[in-house]
Each structure stands twice: as C-alpha cells, then as structure tokens.
Write a protein that holds these residues in place. Structure first.
Motif, mmCIF file in Angstrom:
data_model
loop_
_atom_site.group_PDB
_atom_site.id
_atom_site.type_symbol
_atom_site.label_atom_id
_atom_site.label_comp_id
_atom_site.label_asym_id
_atom_site.label_seq_id
_atom_site.Cartn_x
_atom_site.Cartn_y
_atom_site.Cartn_z
ATOM 1 N N LEU A 70 12.603 15.382 -16.005
ATOM 2 C CA LEU A 70 10.789 14.870 -15.576
ATOM 3 C C LEU A 70 11.099 13.163 -16.607
ATOM 4 O O LEU A 70 10.621 13.440 -17.489
ATOM 5 C CB LEU A 70 9.990 15.467 -15.666
ATOM 6 N N ILE A 71 11.438 12.038 -15.641
ATOM 7 C CA ILE A 71 10.972 11.124 -16.562
ATOM 8 C C ILE A 71 9.974 10.051 -16.246
ATOM 9 O O ILE A 71 9.799 9.334 -16.246
ATOM 10 C CB ILE A 71 12.369 10.210 -16.378
ATOM 11 N N GLY A 72 9.483 10.441 -14.470
ATOM 12 C CA GLY A 72 7.955 9.367 -13.777
ATOM 13 C C GLY A 72 8.094 10.372 -12.918
ATOM 14 O O GLY A 72 8.327 11.344 -12.231
ATOM 15 N N GLU A 73 6.588 9.557 -12.507
ATOM 16 C CA GLU A 73 6.309 9.693 -11.164
ATOM 17 C C GLU A 73 5.996 8.117 -10.548
ATOM 18 O O GLU A 73 5.568 7.088 -10.747
ATOM 19 C CB GLU A 73 5.007 10.364 -11.054
ATOM 20 N N MET A 74 5.941 8.397 -8.966
ATOM 21 C CA MET A 74 5.001 7.496 -8.593
ATOM 22 C C MET A 74 4.366 8.584 -7.374
ATOM 23 O O MET A 74 4.380 9.610 -7.617
ATOM 24 C CB MET A 74 6.515 7.026 -7.884
ATOM 25 N N ASN A 75 3.513 7.293 -7.222
ATOM 26 C CA ASN A 75 2.772 7.545 -5.727
ATOM 27 C C ASN A 75 2.149 6.988 -4.704
ATOM 28 O O ASN A 75 2.092 5.121 -5.126
ATOM 29 C CB ASN A 75 1.220 8.349 -6.753
ATOM 30 N N TYR A 76 1.217 7.466 -3.861
ATOM 31 C CA TYR A 76 0.650 6.379 -2.579
ATOM 32 C C TYR A 76 -0.944 6.621 -2.313
ATOM 33 O O TYR A 76 -0.602 7.763 -2.183
ATOM 34 C CB TYR A 76 1.429 5.711 -1.817
ATOM 35 N N VAL A 77 -1.761 5.969 -2.192
ATOM 36 C CA VAL A 77 -2.691 6.415 -1.587
ATOM 37 C C VAL A 77 -2.765 5.549 -0.123
ATOM 38 O O VAL A 77 -2.451 4.381 -0.187
ATOM 39 C CB VAL A 77 -4.003 6.269 -2.511
ATOM 40 N N VAL A 78 -3.949 6.136 0.766
ATOM 41 C CA VAL A 78 -3.771 4.964 1.955
ATOM 42 C C VAL A 78 -5.371 4.655 1.678
ATOM 43 O O VAL A 78 -5.852 5.235 1.492
ATOM 44 C CB VAL A 78 -3.399 5.320 3.462
ATOM 45 N N ASP A 79 -4.947 3.316 2.289
ATOM 46 C CA ASP A 79 -6.242 1.936 2.659
ATOM 47 C C ASP A 79 -7.279 2.357 1.388
ATOM 48 O O ASP A 79 -8.451 2.854 1.472
ATOM 49 C CB ASP A 79 -7.291 2.673 3.783
ATOM 50 N N PRO A 80 -7.233 2.370 0.200
ATOM 51 C CA PRO A 80 -8.112 2.594 -0.891
ATOM 52 C C PRO A 80 -9.173 1.010 -0.814
ATOM 53 O O PRO A 80 -8.725 0.896 -0.376
ATOM 54 C CB PRO A 80 -7.039 3.082 -2.146
ATOM 55 N N ASN A 81 -10.321 1.530 -1.816
ATOM 56 C CA ASN A 81 -11.291 0.587 -1.934
ATOM 57 C C ASN A 81 -10.401 -0.933 -2.395
ATOM 58 O O ASN A 81 -11.262 -1.609 -2.492
ATOM 59 C CB ASN A 81 -12.557 0.794 -1.727
ATOM 60 N N TYR A 82 -9.741 -0.240 -2.866
ATOM 61 C CA TYR A 82 -9.505 -1.860 -4.090
ATOM 62 C C TYR A 82 -8.239 -2.708 -3.187
ATOM 63 O O TYR A 82 -8.116 -3.104 -3.922
ATOM 64 C CB TYR A 82 -8.799 -1.298 -5.471
ATOM 65 N N LEU A 83 -7.701 -2.749 -2.226
ATOM 66 C CA LEU A 83 -6.916 -3.115 -2.136
ATOM 67 C C LEU A 83 -7.464 -4.980 -1.621
ATOM 68 O O LEU A 83 -8.138 -4.906 -1.466
ATOM 69 C CB LEU A 83 -6.784 -2.558 0.211
ATOM 70 N N TYR A 84 -6.261 -5.597 -2.089
ATOM 71 C CA TYR A 84 -6.415 -7.333 -1.804
ATOM 72 C C TYR A 84 -6.870 -7.585 -0.243
ATOM 73 O O TYR A 84 -7.970 -7.910 0.029
ATOM 74 C CB TYR A 84 -5.659 -7.764 -2.482
ATOM 75 N N ILE A 93 0.847 1.350 -3.979
ATOM 76 C CA ILE A 93 1.484 2.579 -4.823
ATOM 77 C C ILE A 93 1.763 1.901 -5.999
ATOM 78 O O ILE A 93 1.188 1.072 -6.548
ATOM 79 C CB ILE A 93 3.336 2.150 -3.842
ATOM 80 N N GLY A 94 2.384 2.824 -6.862
ATOM 81 C CA GLY A 94 2.069 3.171 -8.438
ATOM 82 C C GLY A 94 3.142 3.778 -8.730
ATOM 83 O O GLY A 94 3.557 4.320 -8.400
ATOM 84 N N ILE A 95 3.569 3.458 -9.892
ATOM 85 C CA ILE A 95 5.158 3.813 -10.551
ATOM 86 C C ILE A 95 4.819 3.978 -11.848
ATOM 87 O O ILE A 95 4.702 3.111 -12.490
ATOM 88 C CB ILE A 95 6.317 3.380 -9.686
#
Length: 173
Positions: A70-84, A93-95
C-alpha cells in the motif's frame, strides 16, 4: 513494477494506521491539507476506524498498491460545498502517494486515469480539484492529464513562512 487499485469497502485498523502515518508525515502535511500557520502544520491528526468507516459513506476511496505494498490512496466526493464552480454532478478528487518509493514513477498519472474511469462509470461529467501553488509537480501532472485552471483562492495555505494560493482546476469527461 505492478500497480493496482482497490476500492476501499471494508476499512481495517491497519489501513487507519497507514493513513494516520501519512496524515502526520511532515513531508506530506504541506501538500495534503491547508494550514493557517506553523502550529497548524505541526498538529497531529488521528483518524479512528470509526472515522474511516464514516468517511466512506460519502467518499469513494481507492487504495493504491505497488507490488502488493500500500503506497497511496485517492478519493472523490460528489458535489461538496467547497467547489469553486458549483456545477451539479461534479467529483472533487484528491490523491496522496504516501510512500516515497511510489513517487516519481508515473503512478499518480495511472491512478488519476483509473479514478476518472470510475467517476465516468458513476455518470459524472466533471472533475474539480485544488492544488497548492508551490506544488509544481502536481500542477504539471494535472495539466498533462487535461485539467485547466478555473480560479485561484489567495492566501489559502501556510508553508515555509508565508501564505500560498490554492489553484482550482477542472476537467470535463
């Protein structure tokens, strides 16, 4: 070099331990979380197994393995309130490539391509992300993958004695 990605569906205490190690790694802190000052950079953050279980209710998390490590993780969330750009149907997304042996080998490129495919399968058409202005390597990666700058949030995070901008980028799938 064998790279694979596995969706996290059943968190374990071992995974929590690894995530906590990355979250508190002084080399990663400035790259992965915004801080307002030096003392925030030095604070320890501990996630519990219950926290991670709760997190996967909203976030789609994928573990990144290199040769079964295990060397990393990535993720996504849909329509968070901090979208620009508040456009419905957007994945944020984040990685994190948490292990140094996983960096500089093109794994981030492969990982994001994989995550984009998963996002497409969910019927989403747009991705947005934020990258700190001093993280030139990540900016190049996102540009290479077709992400375009859509805005900037000034004085967003502290690092090396000053405040830096968060660059917001998007890609339509």
């Amino acid at each position: 070099m064998k790279t694979n990605f596995i969706k996290l569906t059943e968190p374990t205490s071992n995974i929590v331990e690894v995530f906590n190690r990355w979250e508190n790694d002084p080399a990663l802190i400035p790259l992965t979380r915004p801080n307002q000052n030096q003392s925030e950079m030095e604070r320890r953050e501990e996630m519990s197994l219950e926290d991670l279980i709760k997190r996967i209710e909203e976030h789609h998390i994928y573990l990144i393995y290199l040769n079964d490590q295990l060397i990393g993780e990535m993720n996504y969330v849909v329509d968070p309130n901090y979208l620009y750009k508040k456009e419905p149907g957007t994945a944020w997304i984040g990685i994190t490539i948490g292990q140094s042996e996983g960096r500089g080998k093109g794994i981030g490129y492969l990982a994001i391509q994989y995550m984009e495919e998963q996002i497409k399968k969910q019927g989403l058409k747009r991705i947005e992300l934020g990258v700190f202005e001093f993280n030139k390597q990540a900016q190049k990666l996102y540009q290479k993958l077709g992400y375009k700058e859509i805005g900037r949030i000034e004085k967003f995070t502290y690092w090396q004695g000053k405040m830096w901008t968060d660059i917001r980028m998007e890609k339509y799938l």
